[in-house]
Design an enzyme around this catalytic site. Structure first.
Site, short mmCIF file in Angstrom:
data_model
loop_
_atom_site.label_atom_id
_atom_site.label_comp_id
_atom_site.label_asym_id
_atom_site.label_seq_id
_atom_site.Cartn_x
_atom_site.Cartn_y
_atom_site.Cartn_z
CE1 TYR A 239 9.50 13.62 1.67
CE2 TYR A 239 9.60 11.86 0.02
CZ TYR A 239 8.79 12.81 0.57
OH TYR A 239 7.62 12.83 0.24
CG ASP B 70 3.88 12.52 7.88
OD1 ASP B 70 2.55 12.52 7.24
OD2 ASP B 70 4.57 11.59 7.97
#
Length: 250
Positions: free
Chosen positions: A111, A52
């Protein structure tokens, strides 16, 4: 056409995410334009994970096809030369089999989320973390995180605009640890829903400040209700740190 696998690093702060858009600058656009300049033809790159706006990567993986056989060090170095001054770098390049797919061949994505947990705001690196000035209990956050492991419907942590066909995902890792003033969240799965990691981190923050216990975090998951989720953690703290693939065959 020879296929190449690139490992790419970028600072997502100034980009509108990974995926090419009509108006806003994206990482995909910057990389494709740089490669096209040295290759002499338009190219399309395909990534392992579409980050994003504001999300960073130290180990994004992409594949692309070129119309001639280039040395891998030339692909890396020429890409970087044309990427300047963008905050994007090709860390490595290698030739791969024609059936390699950066997205569909991936076994697991990793992540990391960084929280600066102290009263004083950061003077440095504020684009790479979430500053939470109130005290957080990392042990409570880790205990709550373990209730989310496994295969579940993660609708409670899913963005309203998420386009995934199913909200069911298998979460392999969700660890929380404090190192000095920082709280680090490490998570791994084959794939994640849109905003899933940031939604989970925001909910774990509530566990850290005592507003939810481990059972309460599990209740959020079981509710499948996005309105029960904690605040969406800011994009700045999130970084894609790795992608796993099967070992190449003989």
């Amino acid at each position: 056409m020879p296929r190449y696998k690139l490992v790419v690093e970028y600072d997502g702060s100034g980009f509108a995410g990974w995926q090419r858009q009509a108006a806003d600058r994206t990482v995909q656009q910057a990389l494709e334009e740089a490669i096209a300049r040295f290759a002499g033809a338009p190219v399309r790159v395909h990534c392992a994970g579409r980050t994003d706006a504001g999300v960073h990567a130290t180990h994004q993986v992409v594949h692309l096809d070129l119309d001639r056989d280039w040395r891998t060090d030339t692909v890396r170095d020429a890409s970087n030369a044309h990427l300047r001054p963008e905050p994007v770098a090709v860390v490595s390049a290698e030739r791969v089999r024609p059936d390699f797919d950066a997205r569909h061949s991936a076994l697991r994505r990793h992540y990391r989320y960084r929280i600066l947990n102290r009263r004083s705001p950061p003077a440095l690196g504020r684009a790479y973390l979430w500053h939470v000035p109130w005290s957080l209990d990392a042990h409570a956050m880790h205990a709550a995180a373990q209730t989310l492991l496994g295969r579940h419907d993660f609708s409670a942590f899913r963005a309203a605009e998420c386009q995934a066909n199913s909200p069911v995902r298998t979460l392999d890792q969700l660890d929380v640890a404090r190192i000095g003033d920082e709280i680090l969240v490490a998570t791994s799965a084959r794939s994640f829903l849109h905003h899933q990691v940031r939604g989970m981190v925001g909910t774990l923050m509530l566990a850290g400040c005592g507003r939810l216990d481990a059972a309460g975090v599990r209740a959020v998951l079981d509710s499948r209700d996005r309105t029960r989720c904690g605040p969406l953690a800011p994009a700045a703290g999130l970084t894609l740190t790795g992608v796993d693939y099967p070992e190449p065959g003989p």
